[in-house]
Design a protein around this motif. Structure first.
Motif: not given
Length: 215
Positions: A84-93
């Motif tokens: 989706e390549n959206r403007n979000v922050h990935e913060i946790l696996d």
């Protein structure tokens, strides 16, 4: 958890992912009893005690809700985040739903990959496939978007290889295909809206610290 006046809103992918997420949340002391009612027709579930709201959506829509601020936080597979390549922050696996995104095909296709020949690639994930071949491998390919059983692509000679999620590899084996290259590992991830990350940073950090103990 500390007391807060405003709500923290979560978008969760429907099905196994949301169930597993709520299991982890409950271990961390975060509960939403409304979500346990199988007969509920509600669209938004609220935990007044924790000042949290939850809603379920199709996986590909989760990053959209988060990017536009309809949800502060989302939980979704990394494959969806990349596609989706959206403007979000990935913060946790979150550590569950582990699998791999791979290039697969008949063993004979290995040489075409090795020599970077122009090939046809079938995939449900055209963005990930294009990014990998064009930018990581510098290989020119023709991407064919499929929505169903992509394993059919090489079998009926629609494509030379496929880009797809691999868990056990049993489906590939049954259809005479193998993993030729691994693109990246996948699992469920927590993503955050950039504005929420600033305005609710203390609360989000508090949440992450609690959840980390149970993953």
């Amino acid at each position: 958890m500390k007391n807060y006046d405003d709500y923290l809103t979560f978008a969760l992918g429907k099905g196994r992912l949301s169930n597993k997420t709520m299991e982890i949340f409950e271990k961390a002391g975060i509960r939403c009893e409304e979500m346990k009612d199988p007969n509920s027709r509600k669209l938004i579930f609220t935990s007044e005690e924790d000042k949290m709201r939850f809603f379920l959506s199709k996986g590909p829509d989760v990053p959209t809700y988060v990017e536009y601020g309809s949800a502060d936080i989302g939980v979704v597979g990394r494959d969806t985040i990349l596609e989706e390549n959206r403007n979000v922050h990935e913060i946790l696996d979150l550590g569950f739903g582990k699998c791999r995104m791979c290039v697969c095909g008949p063993e004979s296709a290995a040489e075409k990959l090795k020599h970077r020949e122009r090939i046809r690639v079938a995939s449900k994930y055209p963005v990930i496939a294009r990014e990998y071949f064009n930018n990581t491998k510098n290989q020119t390919v023709d991407i064919i978007k499929l929505n169903g059983s992509v394993e059919l692509g090489p079998i009926v000679e629609l494509a030379d290889v496929i880009v797809d999620i691999v868990e056990t590899g049993s489906t590939l084996k049954e259809n005479g295909l193998v993993v030729l290259e691994e693109i990246c590992p996948l699992s469920a991830r927590m993503i955050v809206n950039p504005v929420s990350m600033q305005l609710k940073s203390e609360r989000i950090k508090d949440l992450v610290l609690k959840i980390r103990q149970f993953i």
